[in-house]
Design an enzyme around this catalytic site. Sequence first.
Site, short mmCIF file in Angstrom:
data_model
loop_
_atom_site.label_atom_id
_atom_site.label_comp_id
_atom_site.label_asym_id
_atom_site.label_seq_id
_atom_site.Cartn_x
_atom_site.Cartn_y
_atom_site.Cartn_z
N LYS A 59 1.01 -1.46 0.02
CA LYS A 59 -0.11 0.22 -0.07
C LYS A 59 0.60 1.73 -0.15
O LYS A 59 2.05 1.32 1.01
CB LYS A 59 -0.73 -0.07 1.24
N ASP B 54 -2.91 9.89 4.24
CA ASP B 54 -4.14 9.72 4.39
C ASP B 54 -4.58 9.91 5.04
O ASP B 54 -4.57 10.24 6.43
CB ASP B 54 -3.56 8.12 4.57
N LYS C 158 -9.75 12.28 8.75
CA LYS C 158 -9.03 11.21 10.55
C LYS C 158 -8.85 12.35 11.19
O LYS C 158 -8.88 13.97 11.23
CB LYS C 158 -7.73 11.14 10.17
N ASP D 133 1.31 6.22 6.05
CA ASP D 133 0.58 4.60 5.12
C ASP D 133 0.93 4.19 3.91
O ASP D 133 0.11 3.86 3.36
CB ASP D 133 -0.98 5.39 4.96
N ASP E 237 -20.12 3.10 -18.05
CA ASP E 237 -19.21 4.52 -18.33
C ASP E 237 -18.05 4.15 -16.81
O ASP E 237 -18.60 3.97 -15.57
CB ASP E 237 -20.21 5.28 -18.09
N ARG F 161 -16.92 5.46 -11.65
CA ARG F 161 -16.12 5.23 -10.33
C ARG F 161 -16.68 3.63 -9.44
O ARG F 161 -16.30 3.25 -8.11
CB ARG F 161 -16.19 6.38 -9.35
#
Length: 345
Positions: free
Chosen positions: A247, A252, A259, A270, A329, A333
């Site tokens: 990752k 982040d 957060k 992160d 499409d 997302r």
Amino acid sequence: MSTSQALIVPFDPSAPSQAVAGVLPLQLWSLTPSGDKAPKAGATATFYNTPASKTMTISSVGDGFAAKASEVKRELVRKSVGAAVKELKAFEGVKEVVVDASLDPHAAAVAAHLALYKFTLKTNVPSPFDPRNAEPAGDKIAFAPVEASAEWDRGVVYAQSQNLARTLAEYPANMITPTAFTERVRREFEGIANVEIVVRDEAWAAQKGMNVFLSVTHGTSEPAKFLEIIYKGAADKTAAPLAFVGKGITFDSGGISLKPGAGMKLMRGDMGGAAAVISAALAIAKLQLPINLVVTTPLTENMPGPSATKPGDLCVLFLDSTTDATEVDRSLRCVLIKRTGSDFS
């Protein structure tokens, strides 16, 4: 011999030895106010002009060392050498340290280089970690074993790779953006055989339908990257590779779902997964291990912004077996899951 040189001698308090000519650790330890009990692993004592014109630190591996299991012994040697290095690095004049690595050369090398590490970006003294440095700075102390060995050299590679992971995770987010991360990786792997570095951009990720990854990028102005490291060290270059995935969120914030502010600066870490896998790959490549390896890591910041993904934006589309995923499409997302009979693929 100048006083800038020092010697580290790990010793077993229950087994008198003289691994280094002229050095008797138990005799020296008896001169300290140590009591009747055998010193615990990592207990140290430093002597001056012993041998002549040298600083020497002796460090215990604990009582009954010889009877311990091999992995326990290895950890005790690491603890012993690490404690000695931490003591010696407090002496400004010490620049070269010779280590008696006879108990375990690999463990001694790893411990010495890990214990020396200290990340800092303070500017009162030029920092070796400053990313603006034209050349990588050398270590504060140079280590060498009493007797050279392949296992010592192997341990140095292990430690240097671990220290790279620590450094990448410590950098503030403005110094280790996705672009800066990939540039650093290219420098670290430069000149190593059997390695290919591939850096993909957001356009490539869009073509591959990596919409979940791209949705994280919408709140930041830093371009996202997708990093691949391909190492082919096996005799059969076509053999199936080992795969590492890390990752790489270089900061982040939580995006729209911020957060808590307290401790948020730690979110620079992160990308620790990415730092770990590329550093492991670096060690594998430097040692030219006989395997094939592929490392992949998506790199981006997760920030709030006018285009950031909002809670509820991300959708999942279940497609039947007759639907072509390329017809969907991509701006939605969505995660695309294709139904095949009663299964999903």
